[in-house]
Enzyme design. Sequence first.
Site, PDB file in Angstrom:
ATOM      1  NE  ARG A   1      27.882  60.725  35.457  1.00 21.03           N
ATOM      2  CZ  ARG A   1      28.214  60.029  36.554  1.00 21.03           C
ATOM      3  NH1 ARG A   1      27.776  60.408  37.758  1.00 21.03           N
ATOM      4  NH2 ARG A   1      28.981  58.949  36.476  1.00 21.03           N
TER       5      ARG A   1
ATOM      6  CB  SER B   1      34.371  51.765  37.434  1.00 17.25           C
ATOM      7  OG  SER B   1      34.414  53.078  37.973  1.00 17.25           O
TER       8      SER B   1
ATOM      9  CD  GLN C   1      32.881  56.678  41.427  1.00 14.45           C
ATOM     10  OE1 GLN C   1      33.963  56.258  41.831  1.00 14.45           O
ATOM     11  NE2 GLN C   1      31.891  56.967  42.247  1.00 14.45           N
TER      12      GLN C   1
ATOM     13  CG  ASP D   1      25.819  52.792  44.639  1.00  9.15           C
ATOM     14  OD1 ASP D   1      26.940  52.302  44.866  1.00  9.15           O
ATOM     15  OD2 ASP D   1      25.667  53.819  43.940  1.00  9.15           O
TER      16      ASP D   1
ATOM     17  NE  ARG E   1      24.771  54.344  47.801  1.00  4.72           N
ATOM     18  CZ  ARG E   1      23.965  55.340  47.399  1.00  4.72           C
ATOM     19  NH1 ARG E   1      22.723  55.399  47.826  1.00  4.72           N
ATOM     20  NH2 ARG E   1      24.402  56.267  46.553  1.00  4.72           N
TER      21      ARG E   1
HETATM   22  C1  S3P Z   1      28.838  56.364  40.571  1.00 11.37           C
HETATM   23  C2  S3P Z   1      29.330  55.167  40.136  1.00 11.37           C
HETATM   24  C3  S3P Z   1      29.438  53.978  40.983  1.00 11.37           C
HETATM   25  C4  S3P Z   1      28.555  54.089  42.215  1.00 11.37           C
HETATM   26  C5  S3P Z   1      28.692  55.424  42.893  1.00 11.37           C
HETATM   27  C6  S3P Z   1      28.313  56.549  41.937  1.00 11.37           C
HETATM   28  C7  S3P Z   1      28.798  57.508  39.618  1.00 11.37           C
HETATM   29  O1  S3P Z   1      30.796  53.805  41.399  1.00 11.37           O
HETATM   30  O2  S3P Z   1      28.862  53.065  43.129  1.00 11.37           O
HETATM   31  O3  S3P Z   1      27.857  55.501  44.033  1.00 11.37           O
HETATM   32  O4  S3P Z   1      28.120  58.510  39.910  1.00 11.37           O
HETATM   33  O5  S3P Z   1      29.441  57.412  38.583  1.00 11.37           O
HETATM   34  P1  S3P Z   1      31.867  52.991  40.479  1.00 11.37           P
HETATM   35  O6  S3P Z   1      32.052  53.738  39.239  1.00 11.37           O
HETATM   36  O7  S3P Z   1      33.107  52.953  41.334  1.00 11.37           O
HETATM   37  O8  S3P Z   1      31.276  51.630  40.301  1.00 11.37           O
END
Ligand code: S3P
Length: 424
Positions: free
Chosen positions: A21, A160, A162, A311, A384
């Site tokens: 980010r 999520s 992401q 994670d 992981r």
């Molecule tokens: C992350 C969000 C998570 C996580 C990934 C990093 C992020 O994924 O598992 O390692 O940096 O936004 P999801 O958004 O698919 O849950």
Amino acid sequence: MIARAAPFAVRVPGDKSISHRALICAALASGRSRIRNILPSADVHSTAGVLRALGVEIPALGDDLRVDGPGLGALSAPGTALDCGNSGTTARLMTGVLSGHAFESRLVGDASLSRRPMARVARPLEAMGARFAFDHGEHLPMAITGGRLHSVDWTSTTASAQVKSAILLAGLVARVPVSVTEPIRSRDHTERMLGALGVEIRSRGGEASLQPASELPPFQIDVPADPSSAAFMAAVAAGGGIRGGAPLSLTDVALNPTRLGFFRALREMGAEVHWEVEREECGEPVGTITVAPRELRAVRISGADVPAMIDELPLLACLATRADGETEIRGASELRVKESDRIAAVVANLRAVGADAEELPDGLRVRGPTLSLGGSVRAHDDHRLAMAFGVLGALSGRAIVIDDPQCVSVSYPGFWSDLARVTA
Ligand code: S3P
């Protein structure tokens, strides 16, 4: 209470989510940002590479990085496909950013990333006006045609960060209001960083909403250590694996509550776990976590607990082999679409080393304790998994041979030397 300064202290590398980010926000800002202690791992290199291909000058990732951002919506059309490597965060967050730019781009990734679902991010961005074309199914390679977007009020069926971040970044770049509601709040780093940069962003329960900003100012950040990487060292400490069974201090860690589920579970399992906030960095609380070993007991994890430790679940399953009773993890079917199918892979590996483990459609069960485990496991190119079984090997005292130990470079390049240092 354990002594605040444990005899062993480790500062694990910078947080992966915050590093992605910071690079993306610096590339969208107007002017020169300074990023200290960025995580120089393979996934973060993928984000840097994609941003370079979009015209942003980013030096080699080092401890003190300056990035000159061209301003919101000012990335250049790429001359090549954008390679996201193994990184789901790069692919999904950049999909949001690219949706707000009026050019076509093509995202590609490695074999693992090319199996992961992208419709979850394409659908809301299509609703905003971006267009997507997939070579096959709803996976990478994927072409995006962005442009003028409109506002969206999106409800996600999965928690999520992401997906949420892709929508927030698309709204930011296209300068339209957006809101996202998810069933359980996922990690909120995007909201915190944008909020610290003056963007009007509201976050309540599972809902996050953003109001348009005219520009993003340049900023400075000292990236705190990654709680997901710290979790591996904490598990070693909780299981009594630090030299002499000593407690361990993990310093300068991001203590964002949406990331601390594993540490809460560790405490519930009986370990002594404390954390204390010492400073704030771009909206993130940062401080020290101290962990001391105790007899461990089984724990139950349900869907509401999952996003804050998503994670860390492979690691929790490994540690559960050392806990008394039946540990059950449910509501975690998202694990099946991570870098590997982490439910199937963890259970197969646990059985391969002699543990009592069972696969469930949305999770798994582990019955413990089985203290002496050994054998060969497959990492499935999943960092992981390699680290979780590395921790289990360190705790069980018998060899657990991992087929591809180097895949840890995706998130924690120095993992094996840090592990050796605290356990030797
Ligand atoms: C992350 C969000 C998570 C996580 C990934 C990093 C992020 O994924 O598992 O390692 O940096 O936004 P999801 O958004 O698919 O849950």
